[in-house]
Write an enzyme that holds these catalytic residues in place. Sequence first.
Site, PDB file in Angstrom:
ATOM      1  N   ASP A 181       0.831  -1.201   0.000  1.00 61.44           N
ATOM      2  CA  ASP A 181       0.000   0.000   0.000  1.00 61.44           C
ATOM      3  C   ASP A 181       0.868   1.254   0.000  1.00 61.44           C
ATOM      4  O   ASP A 181       0.605   2.210  -0.741  1.00 61.44           O
ATOM      5  CB  ASP A 181      -0.911   0.022   1.237  1.00 61.44           C
ATOM      6  CG  ASP A 181      -2.180  -0.783   1.050  1.00 61.44           C
ATOM      7  OD1 ASP A 181      -2.686  -0.836  -0.079  1.00 61.44           O
ATOM      8  OD2 ASP A 181      -2.674  -1.345   2.037  1.00 61.44           O
ATOM      9  N   TYR A 182       1.887   1.272   0.844  1.00 59.37           N
ATOM     10  CA  TYR A 182       2.738   2.454   0.950  1.00 59.37           C
ATOM     11  C   TYR A 182       3.460   2.712  -0.374  1.00 59.37           C
ATOM     12  O   TYR A 182       3.498   3.841  -0.863  1.00 59.37           O
ATOM     13  CB  TYR A 182       3.749   2.295   2.086  1.00 59.37           C
ATOM     14  CG  TYR A 182       4.551   3.555   2.329  1.00 59.37           C
ATOM     15  CD1 TYR A 182       4.031   4.588   3.100  1.00 59.37           C
ATOM     16  CD2 TYR A 182       5.802   3.727   1.757  1.00 59.37           C
ATOM     17  CE1 TYR A 182       4.750   5.756   3.313  1.00 59.37           C
ATOM     18  CE2 TYR A 182       6.526   4.895   1.961  1.00 59.37           C
ATOM     19  CZ  TYR A 182       5.993   5.896   2.740  1.00 59.37           C
ATOM     20  OH  TYR A 182       6.697   7.065   2.930  1.00 59.37           O
TER      21      TYR A 182
END
Length: 408
Positions: A181-182
């Site tokens: 996600d990051y």
Amino acid sequence: MSALPLSGIKILDLTRVLAGPLSAQMLADLGAEVIKIERPGGGDDARAFGPPYLKDPEGKANNNNSFYLCANRNKKSVTVNIATAEGQDIVRELAKNCDVMMENYKVGDLKRYRLDYESIKAINPGIIYCSVTGFGQTGPYAPRAGYDAILQAMGGLMSVTGHIDGEPGAGPMKVGPSIVDYMTGMNSSIGILAALYHRKANGGEGQHVDVCLMDTVIASLSHWLQIYLVNGQTPPRRGTWGNGGMPAGVFRCTDGELMLVVGNDGQFQRTCAVLGAPELATDPRFLKNNDRVVHGKEIMAIFAGLFLKKPVAYWLEELEKAGVPSGPINNFEQVFNDPHVQARGMRVKANHPFEPDLSLIRNAITFSGTPVKEYRAPPLLGADTKDVLATIGYDAAKVEALKEKKIV
């Protein structure tokens, strides 16, 4: 002080959970005005991913948890029910005056609301429209929802993460935090910034930016995946072993563990001297890094025995003197107590209605001329609805009427 790098850029943010919100937060930190659209009542799905939650001064249950707080600072929160015609009108009206629109709905979901790229492009030809999804806008998996852990598995990351085969607990393992996600958030920000530059430099043309978790995790495997592309073999799981210099990994000492990475032959010679075994540097098995890779298990076992003789602090001090990269294995408390981390200011403060001195993680980019110095706390749900809607002609009475109908 100079204006922030993205001052004057306006972003309409329809993303939820983590990857998209992280990207919008990065851009907000850099000075963009980010208008976050949330569902009336519930808000961003992340608001339910608790505990822990901040403590309401009145003791009421609330939706300001750590998951939401980590990805939504420096934004404005506007509640709009986009499943209603009136709500869709509000979003389109806001989009007319925005540089960027971001969303992370399933492919095709926003088309039925006339909030897809083509619909928004028709009213704002210069819009940069960024879609963040699990699997992208094309391909057989495009309709699927995607979460970080699923993509860590499907994208190959878990297959090369975990204990070495034959060790207790061996097998595929997920990386702790939501790293895909990051990284997807970072790619989204890069794509948006590149599209904004292209628009400015090449005649005002907008475009659709398609970023997904699947593409991101595959690209992030970098040299690991390139090994497979070169020789057709998947690298084995290496546990805590490093990815180049050898020996590299976690070594147990008398009172804890440290991480060591011997990056070249000179560092190996100095490490052997620190460990009191200089003869290892002339052992034919270990002369060059490639030799040490071939005989990795042997040199790792020898080093393991030597490190067991003294405490962590002793070894770290001696290795630093010798110019050999090493470090302690810190927990989160130790990370924020580290004098270097404190000097870099990685914990920042923001004034939140529930906590006047709320701690957040600072943006990781440091500018000499346009530093990010102030952080606004992640907003309460709908905190900016009236003010933002006023900019497109909705007076207080009209907003109240919409609120009664649960449209905002």
